[in-house]
Design a protein around this motif. Structure first.
Motif, mmCIF file in Angstrom:
data_model
loop_
_atom_site.group_PDB
_atom_site.id
_atom_site.type_symbol
_atom_site.label_atom_id
_atom_site.label_comp_id
_atom_site.label_asym_id
_atom_site.label_seq_id
_atom_site.Cartn_x
_atom_site.Cartn_y
_atom_site.Cartn_z
ATOM 1 N N TRP A 128 -2.614 -6.725 -5.058
ATOM 2 C CA TRP A 128 -1.655 -5.607 -5.071
ATOM 3 C C TRP A 128 -0.487 -5.912 -5.990
ATOM 4 C CZ3 TRP A 128 -2.392 -0.814 -3.424
ATOM 5 C CH2 TRP A 128 -3.318 -0.566 -2.407
ATOM 6 N N ASN A 153 4.472 5.482 -5.569
ATOM 7 C CA ASN A 153 4.497 5.474 -7.035
ATOM 8 C C ASN A 153 3.573 6.544 -7.615
ATOM 9 O OD1 ASN A 153 6.386 3.467 -7.191
ATOM 10 N ND2 ASN A 153 4.949 1.838 -7.698
ATOM 11 N N HIS A 154 2.470 6.795 -6.930
ATOM 12 C CA HIS A 154 1.512 7.777 -7.446
ATOM 13 C C HIS A 154 1.882 9.208 -7.097
ATOM 14 C CE1 HIS A 154 -2.386 5.395 -8.532
ATOM 15 N NE2 HIS A 154 -1.348 5.005 -9.226
ATOM 16 N N THR A 155 2.584 9.396 -5.986
ATOM 17 C CA THR A 155 2.765 10.773 -5.509
ATOM 18 C C THR A 155 4.192 11.299 -5.653
ATOM 19 O OG1 THR A 155 3.122 10.023 -3.231
ATOM 20 C CG2 THR A 155 0.867 10.550 -3.840
ATOM 21 N N ASP A 201 -1.754 14.435 -1.414
ATOM 22 C CA ASP A 201 -0.335 14.665 -1.146
ATOM 23 C C ASP A 201 -0.046 16.156 -0.920
ATOM 24 O OD1 ASP A 201 -0.074 15.917 -3.611
ATOM 25 O OD2 ASP A 201 0.723 14.158 -4.605
ATOM 26 N N SER A 237 -4.863 10.943 -4.824
ATOM 27 C CA SER A 237 -4.473 9.660 -5.375
ATOM 28 C C SER A 237 -5.361 8.592 -4.732
ATOM 29 C CB SER A 237 -3.000 9.425 -5.047
ATOM 30 O OG SER A 237 -2.629 8.135 -5.431
ATOM 31 N N GLN A 263 0.838 -1.206 0.000
ATOM 32 C CA GLN A 263 0.000 0.000 0.000
ATOM 33 C C GLN A 263 0.869 1.251 0.000
ATOM 34 O OE1 GLN A 263 -3.550 0.081 2.629
ATOM 35 N NE2 GLN A 263 -2.773 2.025 3.396
ATOM 36 N N ARG A 264 1.912 1.246 0.847
ATOM 37 C CA ARG A 264 2.816 2.401 0.896
ATOM 38 C C ARG A 264 3.537 2.594 -0.429
ATOM 39 N NH1 ARG A 264 5.692 1.612 6.833
ATOM 40 N NH2 ARG A 264 3.855 2.174 8.080
ATOM 41 N N ARG A 265 3.926 1.488 -1.046
ATOM 42 C CA ARG A 265 4.655 1.607 -2.315
ATOM 43 C C ARG A 265 3.764 2.184 -3.400
ATOM 44 N NH1 ARG A 265 7.777 -3.222 -5.382
ATOM 45 N NH2 ARG A 265 8.505 -2.067 -7.208
ATOM 46 N N LEU A 266 2.504 1.766 -3.448
ATOM 47 C CA LEU A 266 1.591 2.329 -4.451
ATOM 48 C C LEU A 266 1.431 3.828 -4.245
ATOM 49 C CD1 LEU A 266 -0.599 1.230 -6.749
ATOM 50 C CD2 LEU A 266 -2.045 2.480 -5.175
ATOM 51 N N ILE A 267 1.291 4.243 -2.999
ATOM 52 C CA ILE A 267 1.166 5.677 -2.729
ATOM 53 C C ILE A 267 2.412 6.410 -3.217
ATOM 54 C CG2 ILE A 267 0.996 7.437 -0.913
ATOM 55 C CD1 ILE A 267 -0.778 5.499 0.656
#
Lengths: 193, 193
Positions: free
Chosen positions: B137, A144-146, B63, B69, A138-142
Motif C-alpha cells: 500500500w 484519493n480516488h473519490t 461513490d 473505484s 485502504q481508506r486513504r486510497l479510497i
DNA sequence: TTGCATAGTTGAACTTGTTCAACTCTTTTA
DNA sequence: TAAAAGAGTTGAACAAGTTCAACTATGCAA
C-alpha cells in the motif's frame, strides 16, 4: 515515566502484564531530535522502528523531478518507520524529518527480533497494529480516488486538527498530492463561499 | 489436495508443522462463485477472509457520483476481504465480484478467532502478511503521487501481466484512478511512439 | 441469427490542477 | 538588526484529465 505514553498506546491495542510491559519497554531507547534533523534519509537503510513522545515528524519522498511527496505525519503518540526498508533491508525511498524539537523511543531491528522471540504475544500486538494501519491506508486510497483536492484538504484539517495547525501549507499540499500554489487557490475560493 | 495452494502460500511467509497446517486448513471452507456473482456487496458486513484458488475477483467501491473505484484485483494465490469491515464489523464500502467462474477458500470471523486462540503462531503469520501488505500500500501511494497516469498504466500491466490480460480497460482505469476514455487516449498515443 | 448490453474509440468543450514568474510576508541566521 | 531563506499569494499560460455525445466493435442471450 519515560515509557508511560508507549504503554498507554500499546494497551489501546492489547493487554499485557506489567512484567511483559517492562520487557517491551526495555528495548525502546529514547532519542532527542532537533528541529529539521533527520531520523532517516533517502538511500539509507531503516534500522529502527520509532514511537513519538514529543514533537512532530514528516515522512516524505523526493522523486526524480525533485517534487516532495509526503506519506504521512507522525506527532505525539504515533509510530514511525519506513516499513519497506525496515522489513526488506533495502535502501529507503523515504526521509523522516523532525518538524520541531522532538523526542522518540526507538527499537532497533535486532532488538525487535529478540523481542519477538522472547515474548511471542508481541506478534499479536504488531498483527493488530498492522491490520489497523492497513485499514487506514485502504481508506486513504479510497479518498484519493473519490474526493477532489478541496475535499481531501477539508477532510485532512478536520480529521487531524492538532497536526494540521503545526504544518505549513507546503507540507499539507505535498500530503494531499497537489502543488502548494493550487492549495493556496483552493483556500482562497473556499473562504469566499 | 484442495488446500495445497493455501499451504504453499502460507509457507512462503512462515514455516508450520504438518499438524499445524492441518488445523489451519480445517477452518478454510471451499466455495464456488460464478462469474459476475458477488462475495460481498457494499453496505453488508464482511464476515469472512478469503483465499483465491481459481478465477479472479475485483474489489471496488461505488461513490456518491456513481463512479467505480477499484482497490485491487485478486486472482489465484491472492487473499481477499474488506479488512475494514471485517475488523470493525461495520457495513462495507466495498464490493467483491467474481470476474470469471472462481473458487475460494473462506474462513469465517468466528473461526478465525478460534484459530487465533488455538494456534498462537497464527498471529505471527498474519503479522507478517499484514506487514507485507502495508509495504504494498505504501508503494502504491508513492506511485500514485509521483507517476503520471500513463506511467501508472505501464507499471500495472508490466507488474501484473497475468491479471491485466483478463481485465477490460474499464476495470484497469478504475484501478488507476482515471476514466476509461482517458485510458483509451493514453494507449493510442503510446502506440504511436 | 438477431438484438441488446457492454466495451472501446474519438472529438470537442470543459474543469482541475501545474508551471513559472513576480511579488509580499514571515522566520531564521549571521 | 540586516539580509537571506523559506512560506504564501496571485495571475497567465499551459497540461492533464473529465465529461458528454456519437459512433464502432464485441460478446451474450433469446
Amino acid at each position: 515515566m519515560l515509557h508511560d505514553l508507549l504503554v498507554q498506546n500499546i494497551e489501546k491495542h492489547l493487554q499485557f502484564s506489567n512484567t511483559e510491559l517492562d520487557i517491551i519497554c526495555s528495548y525502546f531507547k529514547p532519542k532527542v531530535i532537533q528541529k529539521r534533523d533527520f531520523l532517516l534519509t533517502q538511500g539509507s537503510i531503516c534500522k529502527f522502528e520509532g514511537f513519538v513522545l514529543e514533537g512532530c515528524f514528516r515522512i516524505f519522498t523526493i522523486d526524480k523531478k525533485g517534487n516532495e511527496s509526503t506519506l504521512y505525519f507522525a506527532s505525539k503518540d504515533w509510530w514511525l518507520m519506513d516499513i519497506d526498508s525496515f522489513m526488506n533491508q533495502i535502501p529507503s525511498d523515504l526521509n523522516i524529518q523532525a518538524l520541531e524539537d522532538s523526542k522518540v523511543l526507538l527499537i532497533s531491528r535486532s532488538d525487535k527480533t529478540v523481542l519477538y522471540n522472547q515474548l511471542p504475544t508481541i506478534d499479536k500486538l504488531f498483527r493488530i497494529m498492522s491490520q489497523k494501519a492497513l485499514v487506514a491506508w485502504q481508506r486513504r486510497l479510497i479518498r484519493n480516488h473519490t474526493l477532489t483536492a478541496k475535499e481531501r484538504y477539508l477532510h485532512f484539517i478536520e480529521t487531524y486538527p492538532e497536526i494540521a495547525y503545526k504544518l505549513t501549507d507546503k507540507k499539507i499540499s505535498s500530503y494531499l498530492g497537489i502543488t502548494h500554489e493550487f492549495l493556496s487557490k483552493i483556500k482562497k475560493l473556499h473562504k469566499k463561499e
